[in-house]
Design an enzyme around this catalytic site. Structure first.
Site, PDB file in Angstrom:
ATOM      1  N   TYR A   1      -1.528  -7.869 -11.069  1.00  0.00           N
ATOM      2  CA  TYR A   1      -0.559  -7.795  -9.975  1.00  0.00           C
ATOM      3  C   TYR A   1       0.670  -8.652 -10.281  1.00  0.00           C
ATOM      4  O   TYR A   1       1.801  -8.164 -10.363  1.00  0.00           O
ATOM      5  CB  TYR A   1      -1.170  -8.313  -8.674  1.00  0.00           C
ATOM      6  CG  TYR A   1      -2.275  -7.483  -8.078  1.00  0.00           C
ATOM      7  CD1 TYR A   1      -3.532  -7.424  -8.669  1.00  0.00           C
ATOM      8  CD2 TYR A   1      -2.089  -6.794  -6.892  1.00  0.00           C
ATOM      9  CE1 TYR A   1      -4.557  -6.689  -8.095  1.00  0.00           C
ATOM     10  CE2 TYR A   1      -3.104  -6.050  -6.308  1.00  0.00           C
ATOM     11  CZ  TYR A   1      -4.337  -6.009  -6.915  1.00  0.00           C
ATOM     12  OH  TYR A   1      -5.339  -5.281  -6.349  1.00  0.00           O
TER      13      TYR A   1
ATOM     14  N   GLU B   1       0.835  -1.213   0.000  1.00  0.00           N
ATOM     15  CA  GLU B   1       0.000   0.000   0.000  1.00  0.00           C
ATOM     16  C   GLU B   1       0.867   1.259   0.000  1.00  0.00           C
ATOM     17  O   GLU B   1       0.528   2.251  -0.640  1.00  0.00           O
ATOM     18  CB  GLU B   1      -0.961   0.000   1.190  1.00  0.00           C
ATOM     19  CG  GLU B   1      -1.852  -1.246   1.299  1.00  0.00           C
ATOM     20  CD  GLU B   1      -2.550  -1.650   0.016  1.00  0.00           C
ATOM     21  OE1 GLU B   1      -2.853  -0.760  -0.803  1.00  0.00           O
ATOM     22  OE2 GLU B   1      -2.780  -2.858  -0.179  1.00  0.00           O
TER      23      GLU B   1
HETATM   24 ZN    ZN Z   1      -2.510  -2.722  -4.863  1.00  0.00          ZN
END
Ligand code: ZN
Length: 594
Positions: free
Chosen positions: A370, A285
Site C-alpha cells: 500500500y 475502496e
Molecule cells: Zn485496498
C-alpha cells in the site's frame, strides 16, 4: 507466452481450461451455519485438446459432479494442502458445462455467521473472499488471473435481505429468494455475499448505502461525499465502469476497513465517526473500481499493482475534494505507519515485488504494498510530472480494463511509456531498488505539512512543561491528534500522559485512529500499568473492535513486554470469540511468535 499467469496460490490450470461463466444457486442455512448449492460453470478451452478442468476447494463437501444433462463426470479431490486446500479435478469428457453440487464445511473461512448479539439486532452472514478464501464457499479457479461474469440465485430466511457484488435489490423479497447478475468479468476474490436485516438509503443517482436499521441513517450522513468522490475519480482516470457504486456497512467484526467488492464496497462501522473524518477509506475502496478491480494483480506477489496504485489514487481523490494540506497529513501518517511496519518485517517482505509462494498470502506485509507502492508512484510523479503520469494512468486503466497485470509487464510499460519519453532512465529513479529491494529508497518524496508542524510545536511545549489545557489545539483534525500521540516519546513522563488523558479524554475516544494512537502510546510508555482506566480502555477496545490491522497494532504493543504479553493473552482468550477468523488467525500468529 501463456495467457494466464502461473499462480502459486491456486491449483487451477486455466491455460488448459478456464472458467468462462459461473451460475451459483445457494441456500443459506443459519441454523447449520452452512451454504448448500450448485455451481454451474461454462468452460473456455484455452488449449484446444484440453479435457480436464481443475478447481480450488477448501473444506467443501462435493456431492455430485455432472454435465449439463445430469450425466455424472469422473472427478477426484486432491490431498489437503494446508495453504491451498484440495484441488477438484474434473474429466469434462468434452462438455462445455460442468455442474458441481456441494456444501460448505465447518472451516469455511470466508464466511462469518453472526448472532443477534454481535449485530444491532438480527442474524448476519458475510463473506470475505480475498485473497484465497473464495474456495471455502464456492468451488472455483481461485486465482486473480482468471475472471468471468457470474449470476446467482440465493435463498435466505424470509425477512432478511441478501446482497452481492452484483446488481442488487433494495427491497426485501417476500419469499427470501434473490437473483443477482454481475455482467462484468471479475476474479473469484471479488465474489461476495452478505445477508442481514439490511435497509437501503440512496446517496446519489448511482450510489447508496445498505446497513442495519439502527445505523443506516448515520451511514448515509457519513458517506454523503460518495457521489462527489465518484465524479473526482472519473475526472482523474476515466469513466466508472461498473454501473452503480453502493456501500454496505457491516457489523463490528468485519476484519478490514473496507473490501472493494465491485458495485458494493463492504466497510467497517468504525468509519461512522460522526464527523466524516475517516471517509478516505471510501475514496480508497472506490479507487479500487479502477486499480484492482479493473486492472487486477496477476498473482498475490503483484499486490502492489493493486493496493499501491489504490492508495495513490485514493489520495488524489482526497486532494480533489479536501485539498493538498489535508492530503499531506494522510500521506505523512501513511509514511509513519509504513516505517513502523518496516521495523518489524523480514527484509524480503519489504520489496514491492513479493514472494509469497508456500505461504498464506495473508501472512505477508500489511502496509508495504500500500504505502511503499503509493510512495513509488508519488516519486515517479515528482520526476516526470503529474500531467505525464496521469495521462499514462488514464490510458492504462482503459487499455488493460478487465485484465490482469504482473510486475514485469507493468515495469516494461512504465519504462517505454513514461520514463523514456521523459528522458529518465531506471537509475534516475532507482527503479530496481524500489521494486526489488528493501525498505524505502532515499529518493522517496517528503510531504511538508503546516498542520503537523503546528502539532510538533505543541508536543515540544507539552514536554517542556506546558499543561495540556494550555496547548493551542483549536480546530485540530483527528489526523493532527494522531500525529501528536505518535510523536510523543516512549519515555514521556506519566504525569504528562495523565494530564493529556484527563484534558482530552483519549481513553474514551470513539475515533478508531485516535484511539489506537493513544493506546499504543499508553502501552509503549508503560503508562497503562499505572492507570486502571487505560487498561480498561485497552481491553474494551480489543473486545469491541474487529478490524484486524488495528487489533494487531494494539496487541503488538502489548506483546513487546512480558507483562503486556500476559495481558494480551488474557484479553485474547475472551475477545477472540467475537473476531472474524481472519483477524483471529492474524492475532494468534502474532502472539504465538512473541
Ligand atoms: Zn485496498
Amino acid at each position: 507466452m501463456a495467457e494466464f499467469a502461473d499462480d502459486p496460490h491456486s491449483h487451477a490450470r486455466p491455460n488448459e481450461i478456464a472458467v468462462g461463466h459461473l451460475h451459483l444457486d445457494v441456500t443459506v442455512d443459519f441454523d447449520e451455519q452452512r451454504l448448500t448449492g450448485r455451481a454451474t460453470f461454462r468452460l473456455d478451452r484455452t488449449a484446444a485438446d484440453a479435457d480436464v478442468v481443475v478447481l480450488d476447494t477448501w473444506d467443501l463437501e462435493i456431492r455430485a459432479v455432472t454435465d449439463a444433462a445430469g450425466a455424472a463426470l469422473d472427478h477426484v479431490l486432491g490431498d489437503h494442502d494446508p495453504i491451498l486446500g484440495r484441488s477438484l479435478t474434473i474429466e469434462t469428457g468434452g462438455a462445455d458445462t460442468v455442474v458441481v453440487d456441494y456444501a460448505t464445511g465447518g472451516d469455511a473461512r470466508a464466511l462469518q455467521w453472526l448472532e443477534p448479539a454481535q449485530t444491532t439486532g438480527e442474524r448476519f452472514l458475510f463473506t470475505q473472499s480475498q485473497p484465497i478464501l473464495a474456495r471455502s464457499w464456492i468451488p472455483c479457479q481461485d486465482t486473480p488471473a482468471v475472471r468471468h461474469p457470474y449470476d446467482a440465485t440465493v435463498r435466505v430466511p424470509p425477512g432478511l435481505l441478501a446482497v452481492m457484488s452484483a446488481e442488487n435489490p433494495t427491497e426485501r423479497s417476500a419469499d427470501g429468494v434473490y437473483s443477482f447478475a454481475m455482467p462484468q468479468p471479475v476474479p473469484s476474490y471479488l465474489v461476495a455475499l452478505a445477508v442481514g436485516d439490511l435497509e437501503f438509503r440512496p446517496l446519489g443517482p448511482r450510489s447508496g448505502v445498505y446497513a442495519e436499521p439502527a445505523v443506516v441513517d448515520a451511514a448515509a450522513w457519513e458517506f454523503a461525499d460518495t457521489e462527489p468522490m465518484m465524479e473526482a475519480a472519473e475526472r482523474l482516470y476515466g469513466p466508472y465502469r461498473w454501473g452503480r457504486y453502493d456501500l454496505l456497512v457491516l457489523p463490528p467484526s468485519f476484519p478490514y476497513g473496507g473490501m472493494e467488492n465491485p458495485r458494493l464496497t463492504f466497510v467497517t462501522p468504525t468509519l461512522l465517526a460522526g464527523d466524516r473524518s475517516l471517509v478516505t477509506v471510501v475514496a480508497h475502496e472506490l479507487a479500487h473500481s479502477w486499480s484492482g478491480n479493473l486492472v487486477t494483480n496477476a498473482t498475490w506477489d503483484d499486490i502492489w499493482l493493486n493496493e499501491g496504485f489504490t492508495v495513490y489514487f485514493e489520495t488524489r481523490i482526497d486532494e480533489e475534494l479536501y485539498g493538498a494540506d489535508y492530503t499531506a497529513m494522510l500521506l505523512r501518517l501513511g509514511r509513519q505507519a509504513l516505517e513502523a511496519e518496516l521495523a518489524t518485517l523480514a527484509e524480503r517482505d519489504t520489496w514491492l515485488s513479493l514472494d509469497l509462494a508456500h505461504r498464506d498470502p495473508e501472512s505477508g506485509p500489511d502496509l508495504v504494498p500500500y504505502e511503499k507502492g503509493s510512495l513509488f508512484l508519488r516519486m515517479i510523479e515528482q520526476v516526470v510530472g503529474r500531467e505525464r503520469l496521469d495521462a499514462f494512468l488514464a490510458d492504462y486503466f482503459d487499455r488493460f480494463a478487465f485484465r490482469s497485470m504482473d510486475t514485469v509487464t507493468f515495469l516494461a510499460l512504465l519504462r517505454t511509456e513514461v520514463l523514456e519519453p521523459a528522458g529518465v532512465g531506471d537509475a534516475d529513479v532507482q527503479l530496481e531498488a524500489w521494486v526489488y529491494g528493501p525498505g524505502v529508497p532515499a529518493n522517496a518524496p517528503e510531504f511538508p505539512s503546516d498542520a503537523f508542524d503546528r502539532v510538533d510545536r505543541q508536543a515540544d511545549a507539552l514536554l517542556a512543561g506546558t499543561a495540556a489545557a494550555d496547548l493551542d489545539t483549536a480546530g485540530w483534525a483527528p489526523q493532527q491528534w494522531v500525529h501528536l500521540l505518535r510523536v510523543l516519546p516512549t519515555d514521556a513522563p506519566h504525569a504528562v500522559l495523565a494530564d493529556l488523558d484527563r484534558t482530552f479524554g483519549f481513553s474514551a475516544q470513539r475515533n478508531i485512529e485516535v484511539a489506537t494512537a493513544w493506546l499504543e502510546l499508553a502501552i509503549r510508555s508503560e503508562y497503562v500499568w499505572g492507570a486502571a482506566e487505560v487498561d480498561d480502555a485497552v481491553a474494551g477496545f480489543l473486545d469491541r473492535h474487529g478490524r484486524s490491522l488495528y487489533l494487531r497494532r494494539v496487541y503488538a504493543k502489548l506483546a513487546a513486554t512480558p507483562r503486556g504479553l500476559d495481558r494480551a493473552r488474557e484479553i485474547f482468550a475472551t475477545a477472540a470469540a467475537g473476531y472474524h477468523p481472519v483477524a483471529r488467525a492474524g492475532v494468534a500468529r502474532m502472539l504465538d511468535a512473541a
